[in-house]
Enzyme design. Structure first.
Site, short mmCIF file in Angstrom:
data_model
loop_
_atom_site.label_atom_id
_atom_site.label_comp_id
_atom_site.label_asym_id
_atom_site.label_seq_id
_atom_site.Cartn_x
_atom_site.Cartn_y
_atom_site.Cartn_z
N THR A 90 0.85 -1.20 0.00
CA THR A 90 0.00 0.00 0.00
C THR A 90 0.88 1.24 0.00
OG1 THR A 90 -1.89 1.08 1.07
CG2 THR A 90 -0.22 0.15 2.55
N ASP A 120 4.67 1.15 1.21
CA ASP A 120 5.71 1.61 0.30
C ASP A 120 6.16 2.97 0.83
OD1 ASP A 120 7.28 2.51 -1.73
OD2 ASP A 120 5.86 2.12 -3.35
N ARG A 163 4.47 -2.45 -9.74
CA ARG A 163 4.20 -1.82 -8.44
C ARG A 163 4.08 -2.86 -7.33
NH1 ARG A 163 0.01 -0.56 -11.88
NH2 ARG A 163 1.59 -1.25 -13.32
N ASP A 198 -6.73 -2.23 -3.84
CA ASP A 198 -7.84 -1.60 -4.57
C ASP A 198 -8.80 -2.60 -5.22
OD1 ASP A 198 -5.84 -2.42 -6.28
OD2 ASP A 198 -6.04 -0.72 -7.64
N GLU A 283 4.04 -11.93 -12.10
CA GLU A 283 3.44 -13.11 -11.46
C GLU A 283 4.25 -14.35 -11.82
OE1 GLU A 283 1.90 -10.80 -13.21
OE2 GLU A 283 0.34 -9.94 -11.93
N HIS A 310 -10.59 -7.04 -10.52
CA HIS A 310 -9.46 -6.11 -10.55
C HIS A 310 -9.99 -4.68 -10.70
CE1 HIS A 310 -5.91 -4.17 -12.56
NE2 HIS A 310 -5.32 -4.77 -11.54
N THR A 311 -10.71 -4.24 -9.69
CA THR A 311 -11.27 -2.88 -9.74
C THR A 311 -10.15 -1.87 -9.50
OG1 THR A 311 -11.91 -3.30 -7.44
CG2 THR A 311 -13.65 -3.39 -9.10
N ARG A 312 -10.33 -0.67 -10.01
CA ARG A 312 -9.34 0.39 -9.79
C ARG A 312 -10.10 1.66 -9.41
NH1 ARG A 312 -4.80 0.78 -14.06
NH2 ARG A 312 -3.64 1.34 -12.18
#
Ligand code: UGA
Ligand code: MN
Length: 337
Positions: A90, A120, A163, A198, A283, A310-312
């Site tokens: 995060t 982070d 990230r 997220d 991955e 995988h919502t943003r």
């Protein structure tokens, strides 16, 4: 003379006797009389109705507790469930507390979950520290900053650099260190899942991954420019991947689409994410050190159900805030958002 005094004393005595008697009679009358003054009854009535309310509330709580207890009978006792270690990178931004709130409130519904939240950041921030203290979950708070040359800069497209890499590796490092000292077999039983802050997670997903032997996998919704990406399962085995981009990657799947058994993580102490991996290979950089495609364990009804998305989150616009700040009228900085 003495006779007069005697008389006076007698009178005083009689008078005293009469007054006392009257007082006594009056007191007895008051006791026997029905008092209809509402003023006296009011506090008593209020106390009774308060006690009644309390009784109803407690009865309701007992009913709820009994209801909650029933499904537990069907589940195995808590201690026999393997722990799910969720590693979440995060970073500080306007929506961080909102993301962490949503995520933690999902996790609160999952039994035997241990949250490893890795900031982070060069330091643990007060926002995250205070948040974790109050969140009600079992957690470990870690931090490691992304190296400057690896960090996305303002305006960079999000796909330019991977990230959360150092943060996930820090989570793995902590697990390996922590579990090493756990005596017996129990300390090594568990599942490791990488949950970005997220995404949207169904509770069912956690029950699917709990039985992971080596690496379990499932579809991920709204990712890679697709409605969903998914392993394709035939005869209980993964035979290929449904993806719109570079299906030739060793494991063409999103971070949210797999979980690894703790035992496998501990048995392969060097397996980690490679921050230098080309785009889309992050991955694979972990998984290729742990399993083969043939060994993957399909979950979610042979990979036919989407249980994670995988919502943003949209970056909030601060145009008006900035305009007001120029006038010295910005939102109170002491209020944590
Ligand atoms: C996709 C994948 O779903 C991620 O698992 C993968 O790490 C990422 O791409 C990638 O290519 O690196 P995406 O939505 O694009 O995810 O990435 P973010 O959600 O912005 O970041 C992934 C995680 O890293 C989040 O938990 C986020 O809080 C964290 N992060 C992001 C940092 O710790 N530092 C940052 O500077 C940015
Ligand atoms: Mn994301």
């Amino acid at each position: 003379m003495t006779a007069r005094m005697k008389l006076k004393l007698k009178t005083v005595f009689v008078l005293y006797f009469m007054v006392s008697l009257m007082g006594l009679i009056y007191a007895l009358m008051q006791l026997g009389q029905h008092c209809d003054c509402a003023e006296h009854d009011l506090p008593k009535d209020r106390a009774i109705s308060r006690l009644q309310e309390e009784l109803y509330r407690l009865q309701g709580q007992i009913r709820q507790l009994e209801k909650a207890k029933q499904p537990e009978k069907k589940q195995p006792p808590k201690s026999s469930l393997s722990t799910i270690f969720v590693i979440t990178p995060t970073y500080a931004r306007l929506v961080q507390k909102a993301e962490l709130t949503r995520l933690s409130q999902t996790f609160l519904h999952v039994p035997q979950l241990h949250w490893i939240l890795v900031e982070d950041s060069p330091r643990k921030t007060p926002l995250v520290s205070n948040f974790l203290m109050k969140c009600g979950l079992t957690y470990t708070h870690l931090n490691v900053p992304t190296a400057k040359e690896r960090k996305l800069q303002e305006g960079d497209p999000s796909w330019l650099k991977p990230r959360g890499v150092e943060q996930r590796n820090e989570g793995l490092r902590w697990l390996r260190e922590d579990r090493k000292t756990e005596p017996g077999d129990d300390g090594q039983q568990g599942v490791v899942y990488f949950a970005d802050d997220d995404n949207t997670y169904s509770l069912q997903l956690f029950e699917e991954m709990r039985s992971t032997q080596r690496v379990s996998i499932w579809p991920v919704g709204l990712v890679g420019g697709m409605k969903f990406e998914s392993p394709v399962v035939e005869g209980g085995k993964v035979v290929r991947f449904h993806t719109g981009w570079r299906p030739s990657r060793p494991f063409p799947m999103d971070m949210a689409g797999f979980a690894v058994s703790l035992r496998l993580v501990l048995a392969n102490p060097d397996a980690c994410f490679d921050g230098e991996a080309p785009m889309g290979f992050l991955e694979s950089s972990l998984l290729k050190g742990l399993v083969t495609v043939d060994e993957l364990e399909p979950k979610a009804d042979n990979c036919t159900k989407v249980l994670v998305w995988h919502t943003r989150t949209e970056k909030p616009k601060m145009k008006r805030e900035e305009a007001l700040q120029v006038q010295g009228l910005g939102s109170d900085p002491a209020v944590e958002v």
